[in-house]
Design a protein around this motif. Structure first.
Motif, PDB file in Angstrom:
ATOM      1  N   TRP A  80      11.726 -30.622  66.533  1.00  0.00           N
ATOM      2  CA  TRP A  80      11.758 -32.199  66.706  1.00  0.00           C
ATOM      3  C   TRP A  80      10.363 -33.017  66.154  1.00  0.00           C
ATOM      4  CZ3 TRP A  80      13.963 -35.251  71.868  1.00  0.00           C
ATOM      5  CH2 TRP A  80      14.394 -34.638  71.870  1.00  0.00           C
ATOM      6  N   ASP A  92       8.757 -36.956  80.096  1.00  0.00           N
ATOM      7  CA  ASP A  92      10.234 -36.786  80.194  1.00  0.00           C
ATOM      8  C   ASP A  92      10.024 -35.113  79.454  1.00  0.00           C
ATOM      9  OD1 ASP A  92      11.691 -39.620  81.224  1.00  0.00           O
ATOM     10  OD2 ASP A  92      10.031 -38.619  80.877  1.00  0.00           O
ATOM     11  N   LEU A  93       9.654 -35.341  78.317  1.00  0.00           N
ATOM     12  CA  LEU A  93      10.389 -33.857  77.099  1.00  0.00           C
ATOM     13  C   LEU A  93       9.060 -32.914  77.720  1.00  0.00           C
ATOM     14  CD1 LEU A  93      11.421 -33.204  75.497  1.00  0.00           C
ATOM     15  CD2 LEU A  93       9.533 -33.702  73.539  1.00  0.00           C
ATOM     16  N   PRO A 108      16.242 -31.778  75.922  1.00  0.00           N
ATOM     17  CA  PRO A 108      17.096 -32.499  76.844  1.00  0.00           C
ATOM     18  C   PRO A 108      18.683 -33.200  76.457  1.00  0.00           C
ATOM     19  CG  PRO A 108      15.630 -33.432  75.050  1.00  0.00           C
ATOM     20  CD  PRO A 108      15.445 -32.411  74.778  1.00  0.00           C
ATOM     21  N   THR A 109      18.502 -33.460  75.164  1.00  0.00           N
ATOM     22  CA  THR A 109      19.624 -33.541  74.124  1.00  0.00           C
ATOM     23  C   THR A 109      19.444 -32.648  72.720  1.00  0.00           C
ATOM     24  OG1 THR A 109      20.899 -35.393  72.860  1.00  0.00           O
ATOM     25  CG2 THR A 109      18.715 -35.623  73.692  1.00  0.00           C
ATOM     26  N   ARG A 140      14.911 -32.707  81.235  1.00  0.00           N
ATOM     27  CA  ARG A 140      14.601 -34.287  81.143  1.00  0.00           C
ATOM     28  C   ARG A 140      13.707 -34.077  82.702  1.00  0.00           C
ATOM     29  NH1 ARG A 140      18.779 -38.630  79.155  1.00  0.00           N
ATOM     30  NH2 ARG A 140      19.713 -36.427  77.063  1.00  0.00           N
ATOM     31  N   MET A 157      25.984 -31.311  80.485  1.00  0.00           N
ATOM     32  CA  MET A 157      26.087 -32.750  80.450  1.00  0.00           C
ATOM     33  C   MET A 157      26.981 -31.924  79.000  1.00  0.00           C
ATOM     34  SD  MET A 157      24.457 -34.544  77.628  1.00  0.00           S
ATOM     35  CE  MET A 157      23.161 -35.391  77.814  1.00  0.00           C
ATOM     36  N   ASP A 159      27.602 -32.206  75.563  1.00  0.00           N
ATOM     37  CA  ASP A 159      27.543 -33.435  73.951  1.00  0.00           C
ATOM     38  C   ASP A 159      28.589 -32.887  72.975  1.00  0.00           C
ATOM     39  OD1 ASP A 159      25.336 -30.860  74.813  1.00  0.00           O
ATOM     40  OD2 ASP A 159      24.563 -32.085  73.479  1.00  0.00           O
ATOM     41  N   TYR A 161      28.897 -33.419  68.926  1.00  0.00           N
ATOM     42  CA  TYR A 161      27.952 -35.008  67.873  1.00  0.00           C
ATOM     43  C   TYR A 161      29.531 -34.518  66.080  1.00  0.00           C
ATOM     44  CZ  TYR A 161      24.183 -33.399  70.410  1.00  0.00           C
ATOM     45  OH  TYR A 161      23.452 -33.542  71.896  1.00  0.00           O
ATOM     46  N   HIS A 412      28.863 -41.453  77.813  1.00  0.00           N
ATOM     47  CA  HIS A 412      28.418 -42.394  76.909  1.00  0.00           C
ATOM     48  C   HIS A 412      28.687 -41.880  75.477  1.00  0.00           C
ATOM     49  CE1 HIS A 412      25.301 -46.081  76.771  1.00  0.00           C
ATOM     50  NE2 HIS A 412      25.900 -46.115  75.995  1.00  0.00           N
ATOM     51  N   PHE A 414      28.246 -43.077  71.233  1.00  0.00           N
ATOM     52  CA  PHE A 414      27.212 -43.640  70.240  1.00  0.00           C
ATOM     53  C   PHE A 414      27.738 -43.516  68.900  1.00  0.00           C
ATOM     54  CE2 PHE A 414      23.676 -44.408  73.318  1.00  0.00           C
ATOM     55  CZ  PHE A 414      23.538 -44.043  74.630  1.00  0.00           C
ATOM     56  N   SER A 442      27.435 -39.365  68.685  1.00  0.00           N
ATOM     57  CA  SER A 442      26.895 -38.764  69.692  1.00  0.00           C
ATOM     58  C   SER A 442      27.598 -38.895  71.360  1.00  0.00           C
ATOM     59  CB  SER A 442      25.134 -38.741  69.957  1.00  0.00           C
ATOM     60  OG  SER A 442      25.139 -39.425  70.087  1.00  0.00           O
ATOM     61  N   TYR A 443      27.784 -37.688  71.570  1.00  0.00           N
ATOM     62  CA  TYR A 443      28.903 -38.307  72.514  1.00  0.00           C
ATOM     63  C   TYR A 443      28.693 -37.687  73.656  1.00  0.00           C
ATOM     64  CZ  TYR A 443      31.557 -39.238  68.255  1.00  0.00           C
ATOM     65  OH  TYR A 443      31.563 -40.087  66.756  1.00  0.00           O
ATOM     66  N   GLY A 444      27.998 -37.877  74.924  1.00  0.00           N
ATOM     67  CA  GLY A 444      28.092 -37.744  76.139  1.00  0.00           C
ATOM     68  C   GLY A 444      28.590 -37.387  77.082  1.00  0.00           C
TER      69      GLY A 444
HETATM   70  C1  9G3 Z   1      14.643 -36.599  75.001  1.00  0.00           C
HETATM   71  C2  9G3 Z   1      14.431 -37.370  77.028  1.00  0.00           C
HETATM   72  C3  9G3 Z   1      15.755 -37.734  77.251  1.00  0.00           C
HETATM   73  C4  9G3 Z   1      16.648 -38.514  76.737  1.00  0.00           C
HETATM   74  C5  9G3 Z   1      16.688 -38.650  75.304  1.00  0.00           C
HETATM   75  C6  9G3 Z   1      15.899 -37.928  74.469  1.00  0.00           C
HETATM   76  C7  9G3 Z   1      17.939 -39.819  76.940  1.00  0.00           C
HETATM   77  C8  9G3 Z   1      17.589 -38.857  74.647  1.00  0.00           C
HETATM   78  C9  9G3 Z   1      19.305 -40.007  74.572  1.00  0.00           C
HETATM   79  C10 9G3 Z   1      20.335 -40.102  75.121  1.00  0.00           C
HETATM   80  C11 9G3 Z   1      21.882 -39.921  73.703  1.00  0.00           C
HETATM   81  C12 9G3 Z   1      23.146 -38.993  73.569  1.00  0.00           C
HETATM   82  C13 9G3 Z   1      23.222 -36.928  73.043  1.00  0.00           C
HETATM   83  C14 9G3 Z   1      24.888 -36.616  74.186  1.00  0.00           C
HETATM   84  C15 9G3 Z   1      24.926 -38.249  74.525  1.00  0.00           C
HETATM   85  C16 9G3 Z   1      23.713 -38.931  74.802  1.00  0.00           C
HETATM   86  N1  9G3 Z   1      17.443 -39.515  77.217  1.00  0.00           N
HETATM   87  N2  9G3 Z   1      18.294 -39.719  75.635  1.00  0.00           N
HETATM   88  O1  9G3 Z   1      17.754 -39.049  73.633  1.00  0.00           O
HETATM   89  F1  9G3 Z   1      13.873 -36.612  74.593  1.00  0.00           F
HETATM   90 CL1  9G3 Z   1      13.078 -35.977  77.835  1.00  0.00          CL
HETATM   91  O2  9G3 Z   1      20.439 -38.194  75.421  1.00  0.00           O
HETATM   92  N3  9G3 Z   1      22.651 -37.364  73.111  1.00  0.00           N
END
Ligand code: 9G3
Length: 571
Positions: A80, A92-93, A108-109, A140, A157, A159, A161, A412, A414, A442-444
């Motif tokens: 990261w 949040d991380l 978190p993703t 998160r 989730m 997730d 890609y 969601h 993207f 990316s797709y969640g």
């Molecule tokens: C972080 C934390 C919280 C987050 C993210 C990163 C949301 C973060 C957006 C996504 C985008 C897509 C792949 C699957 C579909 C959604 N909350 N997002 O990037 F570090 Cl703490 O997650 N990710």
């Protein structure tokens, strides 16, 4: 399965902190239990539902040639740091240290994880497009987890890609995902709206959100009451056309406004309408100060600001920081005389103000007759839509009025582009032998959140009502009196026959009164209940369809065919 063997701790009462129906019922029916704020155990009934949801997700992902994988949940900080998100993501991380004092995060993703993996092994465009996915816990550290599984600190989730060598590959992956998502949510029996992410640019879209209408939903969806326009309130746009005022410019004046802090107080004090006043809010975007100006009758939309700035992290600047940099507190902020380091964004409605009033950036003082050209070095590129749309305003498509409703974000998708392939070094040689960044999507899907979304849309005063496609068991056999030989014989025979037909069967063999058995059956919400009572001697049982609350008496010999019809309608 025998219910006497099932871990299903039902509750008489529901803890008062459970505010929404899905949280209350999943607790009461013994599906989930809290371990800590925002962290839940999935008990056997919930795990069975999750298994069925995940099986549907897998089928639809495999149908579009997505590769299921599983990556670590504990990730090295370096991954990261390479994308830059280690520093920009706030509290949040989840961050932790290992035994050698090395830095790690709880994922978190996983954009970085998968992009690094592809970067290491895929070098030629011939190997693309590729789509990978996983179904895995995400972490998160939400500031305010609530509403049971709707907002948690750990959640499951799916997730996915996609990686392609060109835009066409991304468009195909995006389209395939959208149709896979509609299949999944349809099979789960959910009602949902598909919302275009960048609602502004009607037509082309860089993201689509799947929102399930529910009063417990945390998202507010704004939709036009006469067209198909719908957007998350974070992105929703009201209609506004730029205006040129013919009013003559007046001389700038400073006025004393002791103890006048809010727009309402200022409007009162000066007897000027809020839409003629400018409101200034200061944010920290990835650490830099940004002042956003809107007319006093609108609220600043932080999501639009964050998207405009392409900032990873956006938060309100705290008052001490503002006082240190600008020289005044929140009540006297304005666009005139801000230090150069503070970038100014102006909502288009505010940009059309002439001879307007705003804070003087000095305590207890405001300026009147401000005019943009003369008093502020404002770049036209910093004028845009930075406001939160209001219910009842004209919708951005110029037709219909905006109506608000609550929704649960269940998915969601993207179009990411090359944001991560650039930073992680994921390139392929194209047909001309040139290095090209992979183009990503990316797709969640919020898998554990779906449990709650389905309950929010399928329950009644007696409890849960599972669609057959995800019910923990298909059939609930309830012998009223377990001491009655006929009832037990019929119950066991039905269990054997239905199981052999491939149905999941739960038999309530507990030593409980009929009333308790019936109440628990309604509470846990299996789609079909077969009551074996007094008429067992005549080989008659009662079949109850939970969703429609209808009871049908029938001969034991008819039960298997009836159950097949009743369940396959719903599957
Ligand atoms: C972080 C934390 C919280 C987050 C993210 C990163 C949301 C973060 C957006 C996504 C985008 C897509 C792949 C699957 C579909 C959604 N909350 N997002 O990037 F570090 Cl703490 O997650 N990710």
């Amino acid at each position: 399965m025998k219910q006497s063997k099932l871990l299903m701790p039902t509750l008489r009462e529901v803890p008062s902190d459970a505010e929404v129906v899905s949280h209350q019922l999943l607790l009461k029916a013994g599906y989930i239990r809290p371990v800590a704020a925002g962290m839940f155990s999935y008990l056997p009934l919930a795990k069975r539902v999750l298994n069925k949801i995940e099986a549907i997700v897998r089928e639809e992902m495999d149908n579009i040639d997505a590769n299921e994988m599983l990556v670590p949940e504990v990730l090295p900080a370096e991954l990261w740091q390479k994308s830059g998100r280690y520093a920009t993501y706030g509290p949040d991380l989840y961050k932790l240290k290992n035994r050698q004092d090395r830095d790690f995060i709880l994922g978190p993703t996983h954009e970085e994880t998968f992009t690094q993996l592809l970067a290491d092994d895929i070098k030629s465009y011939k190997k693309l497009p590729l789509v990978v996915y996983q179904i895995q816990q995400k972490f998160r550290d939400e500031n305010r987890p609530r509403f049971g599984l709707l907002r948690t600190r750990e959640f499951i989730m799916k997730d996915a890609y996609s990686f392609s060598a060109d835009e066409a590959g991304l468009d195909k992956a995006f389209h395939d995902m959208e149709s896979a998502y509609t299949n999944i949510f349809d099979r789960l029996g959910l009602t949902y709206r598909i919302i275009v992410g960048d609602a502004g640019a009607m037509g082309g879209s860089d993201s689509k959100e799947f929102s399930a209408p529910a009063s417990a939903g945390e998202d507010t969806i704004a939709y036009s009451d006469t067209t198909s326009y719908a957007a998350n309130l974070e992105m929703a746009k009201d209609f506004y056309e730029r205006q040129v005022s013919l009013e003559a410019e007046k001389d700038l004046q400073s006025i004393d406004t002791p103890n006048v802090k809010s727009i309402e107080e200022l409007s009162e004090f000066l007897d000027i309408e809020a839409n003629k006043l400018a409101k200034t809010i200061i944010f920290k975007a990835d650490g830099k100060l940004v002042a956003v100006v809107t007319t006093g009758d609108f609220e600043v939309n932080d999501v639009k600001v964050q998207n405009f700035l392409h900032a990873d992290n956006l938060e309100l600047a705290d008052e001490p920081t503002v006082e240190k940099i600008v020289g005044t507190g929140f009540g006297s902020l304005g666009p005139v005389g801000l230090p150069d380091e503070v970038q100014i964004l102006v909502d288009e409605r505010a940009a059309d103000l002439v001879n307007f009033t705003a804070g003087a950036n000095r305590d207890g003082k405001h300026l009147t007759n401000i005019n943009w050209q003369r008093d502020v070095n404002l770049m036209d590129s910093n004028v845009g839509d930075f406001r939160i749309a209001r219910e009842g305003d004209l919708s951005v498509d110029g037709q219909g009025k905006l109506v608000f409703t609550k929704g649960i974000e269940i998915g969601h998708i993207f179009k990411l582009g090359t944001r991560y392939s650039k930073s992680m070094g994921a390139q392929v040689l194209d047909e001309n032998g040139r290095q090209k960044d992979m183009i990503m999507g990316s797709y969640g899907i919020g898998v554990s959140r779906l449990l709650s979304a389905i309950v929010e849309q399928n329950s009644d005063e007696n409890g849960l009502i599972w669609p057959a496609s995800v019910a923990p068991f298909d059939v609930h056999i309830v012998p009223v009196n377990i001491k009655d030989e006929d009832q037990i014989r019929i119950a066991n025979d039905l269990e054997t026959t239905l199981t052999s037909q491939g149905f999941d069967v739960l038999v309530d063999d507990r030593k409980e009164r009929a009333g308790v058995k019936f109440a628990d059956a309604d509470l846990i919400g299996l789609p079909i209940r077969i009551t074996v009572g007094k008429k067992a001697t005549e080989e008659i049982v009662e079949v109850k369809v939970r969703a429609s609350n209808t009871n049908i008496e029938m001969r034991v010999s008819e039960v298997v065919d009836s159950v097949s019809v009743l369940l396959n309608d719903d599957k």
